[in-house]
Design an enzyme around this catalytic site. Structure first.
Site, PDB file in Angstrom:
ATOM      1  N   ASP A 100      14.606   1.487   5.763  1.00 41.99           N
ATOM      2  CA  ASP A 100      13.370   1.499   4.990  1.00 41.99           C
ATOM      3  C   ASP A 100      13.664   2.100   3.634  1.00 41.99           C
ATOM      4  O   ASP A 100      14.351   3.123   3.546  1.00 41.99           O
ATOM      5  CB  ASP A 100      12.337   2.385   5.724  1.00 41.99           C
ATOM      6  CG  ASP A 100      10.991   1.731   5.838  1.00 41.99           C
ATOM      7  OD1 ASP A 100      10.426   1.392   4.789  1.00 41.99           O
ATOM      8  OD2 ASP A 100      10.506   1.578   6.974  1.00 41.99           O
ATOM      9  N   ASP A 202       9.039  -0.697   1.371  1.00 43.13           N
ATOM     10  CA  ASP A 202       7.724  -0.181   1.749  1.00 43.13           C
ATOM     11  C   ASP A 202       6.707  -0.421   0.632  1.00 43.13           C
ATOM     12  O   ASP A 202       7.016  -0.217  -0.555  1.00 43.13           O
ATOM     13  CB  ASP A 202       7.863   1.327   2.006  1.00 43.13           C
ATOM     14  CG  ASP A 202       6.574   1.956   2.484  1.00 43.13           C
ATOM     15  OD1 ASP A 202       6.178   1.675   3.615  1.00 43.13           O
ATOM     16  OD2 ASP A 202       5.968   2.725   1.708  1.00 43.13           O
ATOM     17  N   GLU A 266       7.275  -5.282   2.668  1.00 45.83           N
ATOM     18  CA  GLU A 266       5.979  -5.048   3.301  1.00 45.83           C
ATOM     19  C   GLU A 266       4.885  -5.449   2.314  1.00 45.83           C
ATOM     20  O   GLU A 266       4.707  -4.812   1.270  1.00 45.83           O
ATOM     21  CB  GLU A 266       5.805  -3.576   3.666  1.00 45.83           C
ATOM     22  CG  GLU A 266       4.532  -3.368   4.466  1.00 45.83           C
ATOM     23  CD  GLU A 266       3.924  -1.983   4.360  1.00 45.83           C
ATOM     24  OE1 GLU A 266       3.188  -1.609   5.275  1.00 45.83           O
ATOM     25  OE2 GLU A 266       4.157  -1.281   3.350  1.00 45.83           O
ATOM     26  N   HIS A 328       4.517   0.036  13.237  1.00 40.96           N
ATOM     27  CA  HIS A 328       4.076   1.420  13.407  1.00 40.96           C
ATOM     28  C   HIS A 328       2.745   1.707  12.719  1.00 40.96           C
ATOM     29  O   HIS A 328       2.302   2.851  12.719  1.00 40.96           O
ATOM     30  CB  HIS A 328       5.158   2.353  12.869  1.00 40.96           C
ATOM     31  CG  HIS A 328       5.380   2.163  11.396  1.00 40.96           C
ATOM     32  ND1 HIS A 328       5.880   0.984  10.871  1.00 40.96           N
ATOM     33  CD2 HIS A 328       5.130   2.958  10.338  1.00 40.96           C
ATOM     34  CE1 HIS A 328       5.933   1.086   9.550  1.00 40.96           C
ATOM     35  NE2 HIS A 328       5.488   2.277   9.201  1.00 40.96           N
ATOM     36  N   ASP A 329       2.145   0.686  12.115  1.00 40.15           N
ATOM     37  CA  ASP A 329       0.874   0.898  11.405  1.00 40.15           C
ATOM     38  C   ASP A 329      -0.299   0.191  12.079  1.00 40.15           C
ATOM     39  O   ASP A 329      -1.424   0.268  11.577  1.00 40.15           O
ATOM     40  CB  ASP A 329       0.980   0.348   9.967  1.00 40.15           C
ATOM     41  CG  ASP A 329       1.953   1.143   9.115  1.00 40.15           C
ATOM     42  OD1 ASP A 329       2.099   2.350   9.360  1.00 40.15           O
ATOM     43  OD2 ASP A 329       2.566   0.546   8.215  1.00 40.15           O
TER      44      ASP A 329
HETATM   45  C1  NOJ Z   1       3.533   1.604   4.655  1.00 41.49           C
HETATM   46  C2  NOJ Z   1       4.185   2.234   5.841  1.00 41.49           C
HETATM   47  O1  NOJ Z   1       4.450   1.253   6.800  1.00 41.49           O
HETATM   48  C3  NOJ Z   1       3.235   3.297   6.334  1.00 41.49           C
HETATM   49  O2  NOJ Z   1       3.613   3.815   7.585  1.00 41.49           O
HETATM   50  C4  NOJ Z   1       3.171   4.379   5.287  1.00 41.49           C
HETATM   51  O3  NOJ Z   1       2.230   5.346   5.677  1.00 41.49           O
HETATM   52  C5  NOJ Z   1       2.756   3.792   3.934  1.00 41.49           C
HETATM   53  N1  NOJ Z   1       3.443   2.580   3.616  1.00 41.49           N
HETATM   54  C6  NOJ Z   1       3.039   4.775   2.834  1.00 41.49           C
HETATM   55  O4  NOJ Z   1       4.427   4.866   2.622  1.00 41.49           O
END
Ligand code: NOJ
Length: 537
Positions: A100, A202, A266, A328-329
């Site tokens: 990442d 990210d 992302e 993970h989100d």
């Molecule tokens: C996206 C990431 O996947 C997430 O987990 C994170 O909190 C935010 N970006 C901020 O970096």
């Protein structure tokens, strides 16, 4: 002859959230030596690449997405030699490693920000985004994505506001400053020199903000039940056209290295905007992540088929597709659509055209874990109660032992282990021919073995039934049929226009093998099958 296909096109990518995967040090938090200890498992599972969420030095305000040193490993996760060992061990097993990279912001404890906030005249002041309330237009209305209101935080000492798109401890870098760009490209080079196979970028679309800092409009479709961060349309704080210049520069950095280094971004964007990140001449990123399946509310053939078709139709010439089922989100797939359907979802993911990204634990059907309010760790969950991401980050379930084999007995894991770990775990599922894990392995194996599945064309089939989704994958005359019955009842399909007979290679409801006649394919309730079609029939 099979054309030379880069790994990021044909391979299965497996996301590891390092805090939650395996704890070798025995402190209740996963680490890099833990990942190394499970590489044999990953090889056995049949994944081609792992993507590691952040393991850099960090105060952990957002569990590593707040980086305070981009070129070192946080002691919680181990050391740089631990990283090198893990990378070497993965590569030795033929597994690529993507890490990442968090370019939009740093931690407020990063030395760059510490300098930047020390005075208005500090040479690094302009590395972050500072504004005065009385500046033209005043301080704008941008809101933090983690909730809790404004994305601007007052700095008492230097009497200005700084921007934080995410947590208050994650100040946004100013990517309009060429020194910031160079410093961040140097970070990429640091890891490329170490041998990583690419980056997951990210929050990529956020890097550039509107030059005039115009207010974001409110979204008229927003209702009070919707997440607070969806209240505004981020027209001026996200996906600004100039971000594509940065994307090209990042690509130039990775392209200057040998090997097939990949950039995966992302991007939670509408399809048309998502596609621009491939670049007009494919000089952008390799895989702008496609969250269509993550965001899909109703899983039915009449929602899935148009989703796939719209995505396929939007792809630029030569742009390689990809699919994501979980991360993970977002809540886990088995919690979103239930265990039986999540088997079909896994089959869909691993048989669609495009690189599949799997989230750790989904291969055994892990579900979200209820986290009581006093144990909530995620900043988003703290600022916006009810929207926390801890439930999908619970420890990997390796065995029926206490703590699911994630960390030693008697040690408190950083998040609670799922109650179902005595039944749902790798050990229990390994030798079980009907398990989710066996299904995953079978699909990953088929994807490697059959070019039709990894690189073949995709054609939807008319099944004559609103509850069955079926499609054909084909490469050089070899055809594979995938049929998924979303109904609770049995369905019989007549697909004679695809041939006369075929052989079932895999079912979501084993045991099932042997031949099928294509004018009478029986599918049990919520069953999906992969069928190799006999050529010339
Ligand atoms: C996206 C990431 O996947 C997430 O987990 C994170 O909190 C935010 N970006 C901020 O970096």
């Amino acid at each position: 002859m099979i054309r030379k296909i880069p790994w990021w096109q044909k391979g299965v990518i497996y996301q590891i959230y390092p805090r939650s995967f395996a704890d070798a040090s025995g402190d209740g938090t996963g680490d890099l030596r833990g990942v190394s200890s499970r590489l044999d498992y990953l090889e056995w599972l049949g994944v081609d690449a792992i993507w590691l969420s952040p393991f850099y030095r960090s105060p952990m305000a957002d569990f590593g997405y707040d980086v305070s040193d981009h070129c070192d490993v946080d002691p919680v996760f181990g050391t740089l030699p631990d990283f090198d060992e893990m990378l070497e061990g993965a590569n030795r097993r033929g597994i690529k490693v993507i890490i990442d990279f968090v370019p939009n912001h740093t931690s407020d404890e990063h030395p760059w920000f510490v300098e930047s906030r020390s005075s208005q005249t500090n040479p690094r002041r302009d590395w972050y985004i500072w504004r005065e309330p009385e500046e033209a237009g005043g301080l704008n209305n941008w809101e933090s994505i983690f909730g809790g209101g404004s994305a601007w935080e007052w700095d008492e000492k230097t009497k200005q506001y700084y921007l934080h798109t995410f947590d208050v401890k994650q100040p946004d870098l100013n990517w309009r400053n060429p020194e910031v760009r160079e410093a961040m490209y140097d970070v990429m080079r640091f890891w490329l020199d170490r041998g990583v196979d690419g980056f997951r970028l990210d929050a990529l679309s956020f890097l550039i903000k509107d030059e005039r800092f115009r207010d974001n409009p409110l979204d008229p479709k927003w209702r009070p039940v919707d997440p607070p961060w969806a209240r505004q349309r981020r027209d001026y704080s996200d996906d600004r056209p100039e971000v594509l210049d940065i994307v090209r520069e990042m690509r130039a950095v990775t392209d200057s290295y040998e090997g097939e280094r990949a950039l995966i971004g992302e991007l939670y964007l509408p399809l048309k905007r998502l596609m621009t990140y491939y670049g007009t001449e494919l000089e952008g990123i390799h895989l702008p992540l496609n969250f269509g399946l993550v965001l899909l509310q109703e899983w039915r053939p009449d929602t899935l088929e148009p989703l796939v078709e719209r995505y396929e139709a939007a792809l630029p010439q030569g742009g390689w597709p990809n699919w994501v089922l979980g991360n993970h989100d977002n809540p886990r797939i088995a919690s979103r659509i239930g265990p039986a359907r999540s088997r079909m979802a896994q089959m869909l993911l691993l048989t669609l055209r495009g690189a599949p990204t799997c989230y750790y634990g989904d291969e055994i059907g892990m579900t979200d874990v209820k986290v009581p309010p006093e144990l909530v760790r995620d900043p988003q969950g703290i600022r916006s109660p009810g929207y926390g991401r801890d439930p999908e980050r619970s420890p990997m379930q390796w065995s029926a032992d206490s703590n699911a084999g994630f960390c030693p007995k008697g040690v408190e894991p950083w998040l609670p282990v799922a109650d179902d770990h005595e039944e749902v775990n790798v050990e229990a599922q390994k030798g079980d021919p009907s398990s989710m894990l066996t299904l995953f392995r079978c699909l990953a194996y088929l994807r490697r073995k059959l070019p039709a599945l990894s690189i073949g064309s995709y054609r939807p089939l008319d099944t004559g039934s609103s509850s069955v989704l079926a499609y054909l994958r084909e490469y050089e005359g070899n055809q594979v049929l995938v049929a998924l019955n979303f109904s609770a009842a049995q369905r019989v399909l007549n697909l004679t226009d695809t041939g006369k007979r075929g052989e079932v290679l895999c079912s979501t409801l084993p045991p099932r093998t042997g031949d099928v006649t294509l004018n009478k394919i029986e599918l049990r309730s919520e069953e999906g099958i992969v069928v190799s079609l006999a050529s010339g029939t």
